[in-house]
Write a protein that holds these residues in place. Structure first.
Motif, PDB file in Angstrom:
ATOM      1  N   PHE A  22      53.739  32.901  23.175  1.00 37.93           N
ATOM      2  CA  PHE A  22      53.512  33.279  24.577  1.00 37.93           C
ATOM      3  C   PHE A  22      54.561  32.717  25.537  1.00 37.93           C
ATOM      4  CE2 PHE A  22      49.423  33.168  22.377  1.00 37.93           C
ATOM      5  CZ  PHE A  22      49.065  34.493  22.511  1.00 37.93           C
ATOM      6  N   THR A  75      47.078  29.269  32.835  1.00 38.11           N
ATOM      7  CA  THR A  75      46.571  29.035  34.194  1.00 38.11           C
ATOM      8  C   THR A  75      46.580  30.353  34.956  1.00 38.11           C
ATOM      9  OG1 THR A  75      47.432  26.811  34.119  1.00 38.11           O
ATOM     10  CG2 THR A  75      47.042  27.709  36.310  1.00 38.11           C
ATOM     11  N   HIS A  76      45.467  30.675  35.623  1.00 40.70           N
ATOM     12  CA  HIS A  76      45.332  31.997  36.241  1.00 40.70           C
ATOM     13  C   HIS A  76      45.180  31.952  37.759  1.00 40.70           C
ATOM     14  CE1 HIS A  76      44.918  33.295  32.128  1.00 40.70           C
ATOM     15  NE2 HIS A  76      43.956  32.413  31.965  1.00 40.70           N
ATOM     16  N   HIS A  77      45.444  30.787  38.347  1.00 35.33           N
ATOM     17  CA  HIS A  77      45.217  30.632  39.783  1.00 35.33           C
ATOM     18  C   HIS A  77      46.039  31.649  40.590  1.00 35.33           C
ATOM     19  CE1 HIS A  77      44.462  28.816  43.615  1.00 35.33           C
ATOM     20  NE2 HIS A  77      45.752  28.710  43.836  1.00 35.33           N
ATOM     21  N   THR A  78      45.399  32.294  41.538  1.00 35.79           N
ATOM     22  CA  THR A  78      46.070  33.296  42.372  1.00 35.79           C
ATOM     23  C   THR A  78      45.200  33.584  43.594  1.00 35.79           C
ATOM     24  OG1 THR A  78      47.017  35.535  42.364  1.00 35.79           O
ATOM     25  CG2 THR A  78      45.024  35.233  41.056  1.00 35.79           C
ATOM     26  N   ARG A  82      49.418  35.758  48.631  1.00 37.31           N
ATOM     27  CA  ARG A  82      50.078  34.510  48.260  1.00 37.31           C
ATOM     28  C   ARG A  82      51.576  34.668  48.525  1.00 37.31           C
ATOM     29  NH1 ARG A  82      49.596  31.887  42.180  1.00 37.31           N
ATOM     30  NH2 ARG A  82      50.209  29.804  42.764  1.00 37.31           N
ATOM     31  N   GLY A 117      52.317  39.569  34.895  1.00 38.80           N
ATOM     32  CA  GLY A 117      51.597  38.293  35.009  1.00 38.80           C
ATOM     33  C   GLY A 117      50.746  38.342  36.274  1.00 38.80           C
ATOM     34  N   GLU A 123      47.325  39.785  43.365  1.00 39.23           N
ATOM     35  CA  GLU A 123      48.716  40.133  43.712  1.00 39.23           C
ATOM     36  C   GLU A 123      48.932  41.658  43.727  1.00 39.23           C
ATOM     37  OE1 GLU A 123      52.245  39.731  40.879  1.00 39.23           O
ATOM     38  OE2 GLU A 123      52.433  37.968  42.150  1.00 39.23           O
ATOM     39  N   ASP A 151      48.963  41.558  32.249  1.00 42.88           N
ATOM     40  CA  ASP A 151      48.768  40.127  31.992  1.00 42.88           C
ATOM     41  C   ASP A 151      48.374  39.981  30.523  1.00 42.88           C
ATOM     42  OD1 ASP A 151      48.276  37.568  34.063  1.00 42.88           O
ATOM     43  OD2 ASP A 151      47.356  37.324  32.091  1.00 42.88           O
ATOM     44  N   ILE A 152      48.558  38.796  30.009  1.00 42.59           N
ATOM     45  CA  ILE A 152      48.171  38.508  28.630  1.00 42.59           C
ATOM     46  C   ILE A 152      46.662  38.262  28.527  1.00 42.59           C
ATOM     47  CG2 ILE A 152      48.599  35.995  28.811  1.00 42.59           C
ATOM     48  CD1 ILE A 152      49.411  38.160  25.793  1.00 42.59           C
ATOM     49  N   LEU A 205      49.463  42.879  28.381  1.00 37.20           N
ATOM     50  CA  LEU A 205      50.816  42.884  27.810  1.00 37.20           C
ATOM     51  C   LEU A 205      51.342  41.463  27.700  1.00 37.20           C
ATOM     52  CD1 LEU A 205      53.408  44.846  27.204  1.00 37.20           C
ATOM     53  CD2 LEU A 205      54.169  43.993  29.400  1.00 37.20           C
ATOM     54  N   ASN A 206      51.907  41.133  26.542  1.00 32.77           N
ATOM     55  CA  ASN A 206      52.570  39.837  26.362  1.00 32.77           C
ATOM     56  C   ASN A 206      54.034  39.983  26.763  1.00 32.77           C
ATOM     57  OD1 ASN A 206      53.564  37.390  25.570  1.00 32.77           O
ATOM     58  ND2 ASN A 206      52.834  37.514  23.455  1.00 32.77           N
ATOM     59  N   LEU A 207      54.457  39.245  27.778  1.00 30.43           N
ATOM     60  CA  LEU A 207      55.837  39.351  28.272  1.00 30.43           C
ATOM     61  C   LEU A 207      56.865  38.894  27.251  1.00 30.43           C
ATOM     62  CD1 LEU A 207      55.276  38.085  31.921  1.00 30.43           C
ATOM     63  CD2 LEU A 207      55.838  40.416  31.214  1.00 30.43           C
ATOM     64  N   ARG A 224      55.655  36.415  39.594  1.00 34.45           N
ATOM     65  CA  ARG A 224      55.592  35.208  40.421  1.00 34.45           C
ATOM     66  C   ARG A 224      54.620  34.196  39.818  1.00 34.45           C
ATOM     67  NH1 ARG A 224      54.425  36.662  46.303  1.00 34.45           N
ATOM     68  NH2 ARG A 224      52.394  37.107  45.363  1.00 34.45           N
ATOM     69  N   ASN A 225      55.069  32.969  39.773  1.00 34.62           N
ATOM     70  CA  ASN A 225      54.248  31.859  39.274  1.00 34.62           C
ATOM     71  C   ASN A 225      53.814  32.062  37.818  1.00 34.62           C
ATOM     72  OD1 ASN A 225      54.197  30.557  41.953  1.00 34.62           O
ATOM     73  ND2 ASN A 225      53.110  32.425  42.499  1.00 34.62           N
TER      74      ASN A 225
HETATM   75  C1  SAM Z   1      49.356  31.453  37.808  1.00 35.09           C
HETATM   76  S1  SAM Z   1      49.089  33.108  37.363  1.00 35.09           S
HETATM   77  C2  SAM Z   1      50.094  33.951  38.548  1.00 35.09           C
HETATM   78  C3  SAM Z   1      49.400  35.154  39.138  1.00 35.09           C
HETATM   79  C4  SAM Z   1      50.188  35.889  40.236  1.00 35.09           C
HETATM   80  N1  SAM Z   1      51.433  36.421  39.725  1.00 35.09           N
HETATM   81  C5  SAM Z   1      50.411  35.009  41.436  1.00 35.09           C
HETATM   82  O1  SAM Z   1      51.565  34.614  41.686  1.00 35.09           O
HETATM   83  O2  SAM Z   1      49.462  34.694  42.150  1.00 35.09           O
HETATM   84  C6  SAM Z   1      50.064  33.211  35.860  1.00 35.09           C
HETATM   85  C7  SAM Z   1      49.641  34.377  34.969  1.00 35.09           C
HETATM   86  O3  SAM Z   1      50.660  34.576  33.981  1.00 35.09           O
HETATM   87  C8  SAM Z   1      50.028  35.002  32.797  1.00 35.09           C
HETATM   88  N2  SAM Z   1      50.927  34.777  31.645  1.00 35.09           N
HETATM   89  C9  SAM Z   1      51.370  33.601  31.135  1.00 35.09           C
HETATM   90  N3  SAM Z   1      52.125  33.802  30.057  1.00 35.09           N
HETATM   91  C10 SAM Z   1      52.171  35.141  29.866  1.00 35.09           C
HETATM   92  C11 SAM Z   1      52.791  35.981  28.902  1.00 35.09           C
HETATM   93  N4  SAM Z   1      53.514  35.477  27.888  1.00 35.09           N
HETATM   94  N5  SAM Z   1      52.633  37.314  29.012  1.00 35.09           N
HETATM   95  C12 SAM Z   1      51.891  37.837  30.015  1.00 35.09           C
HETATM   96  N6  SAM Z   1      51.269  37.111  30.959  1.00 35.09           N
HETATM   97  C13 SAM Z   1      51.404  35.772  30.878  1.00 35.09           C
HETATM   98  C14 SAM Z   1      48.762  34.162  32.737  1.00 35.09           C
HETATM   99  O4  SAM Z   1      47.779  34.733  31.898  1.00 35.09           O
HETATM  100  C15 SAM Z   1      48.350  34.095  34.205  1.00 35.09           C
HETATM  101  O5  SAM Z   1      47.359  35.032  34.522  1.00 35.09           O
END
Ligand code: SAM
Length: 278
Positions: A22, A75-78, A82, A117, A123, A151-152, A205-207, A224-225
């Motif tokens: 990941f 971490t899923h904080h949003t 934002r 993500g 967002e 998102d994953i 989707l896994n980035l 972002r983030n």
């Molecule tokens: C902190 S949140 C950011 C949400 C939003 N983009 C924002 O800025 O408010 C990070 C998100 O990235 C996702 N994430 C982390 N690694 C990932 C990956 N390899 N592929 C897809 N999503 C991923 C997490 O599941 C999480 O929901």
């Protein structure tokens, strides 16, 4: 209640797996967080050690256990609006520029936006509110601008498609938008109006995939983030993939606390956390 602790080897194996699959870098300082986040799963699943739990998730044939695991670890904080200056830039510069570009090409309006993500949807739905205003102000058709959000995390995508949010998440939503785009449910929650919910297509989707299952490229990518959890080489290769999926003149928005190394900079710097494909 006794906490299951994690050995050096177990942490090394688990953090290595999370990084390889990941892209998320779990340094030593994340150890306590991981122990806490996974404790309940270990207890309810009857696992007596992290090693036993890890063995189970990698052998479990459906892949569901890995998805539950990464849901807990990441971490899923949003929240809505934002880093609001990005949405000012979207409304006042990026969308008008892209509309002009479409008009001068003579091929009709087709603006494609991707939130990579997207967590639980705050967002992409903020983007959808901006896009809806832009569509109304410029008398465009709803189908002229599309939004994909990925998102994953399975539970985040489920929450996003449900479109129900608690008040703190809406703290930065302008009152006029609150009224126009949400319905108060009476129990303190806010339900996104269906016409706005339908503007965003959510997918898991896994980035870290080498390439993405998209037919076309995007005019705007928000990521972002997310990269904040990746190391420099992972960030650089992800930026390279984003670049491949960005149309010429398209934009990349990253989090304000994130940076793209200047040596790997293939986008043009526009302003803090905003880049453009030349
Ligand atoms: C902190 S949140 C950011 C949400 C939003 N983009 C924002 O800025 O408010 C990070 C998100 O990235 C996702 N994430 C982390 N690694 C990932 C990956 N390899 N592929 C897809 N999503 C991923 C997490 O599941 C999480 O929901």
């Amino acid at each position: 209640m006794n906490m299951v602790s994690i050995s050096e080897d177990e942490f090394k194996t688990i953090s290595g797996f999370v990084y390889d699959k990941f892209g998320i870098k779990l340094g030593e300082q994340k150890k306590t967080l991981i122990i806490e986040r996974l404790q309940k799963i270990l207890r309810t699943g009857g696992f007596s050690s992290f090693g036993q739990y890890f063995d189970y998730i990698i052998k479990e044939p459906t892949g569901e256990a890995v998805l539950t695991f990464i849901d807990k670890v990441s971490t899923h904080h949003t929240f809505f609006f934002r880093e609001n200056d990005h949405f000012d830039y979207l409304n006042n510069s990026a969308l008008p520029h892209l509309l002009e570009k479409c008009k001068s090409s003579g091929e009709g309006v087709d603006i494609r936006i991707w939130c990579a993500g997207c967590s639980s949807g705050e967002e992409p739905y903020t983007v959808a509110m901006c896009v809806n205003e832009f569509i109304e102000n410029n008398r465009l058709r709803a189908s002229d601008i599309s939004i994909l959000a990925t998102d994953i995390s399975v539970t985040s995508i489920e929450k996003a498609t449900g479109g129900i949010y608690q008040a703190p998440s809406l703290a930065h939503v302008p009152p006029m938008f609150r009224q126009k785009y949400f319905t108060a449910s009476g129990d303190g929650n806010f339900i996104l109006k269906p016409f706005l919910r339908d503007k965003v297509l959510f997918r898991r989707l896994n980035l870290m995939r080498d390439d993405y299952p998209f037919k076309g490229k995007f005019d705007i990518i928000f990521c972002r983030n997310v990269m904040i959890y990746f190391d420099a080489p992972t960030r650089a290769s992800l930026i390279g993939r984003f670049h491949r999926y960005t149309r010429d003149g398209g934009y990349l928005f990253i989090g304000h606390s994130e940076s793209i190394s200047r040596t790997t900079l293939i986008y043009k710097y526009i302003k803090p956390a905003v880049y453009q494909k030349a």
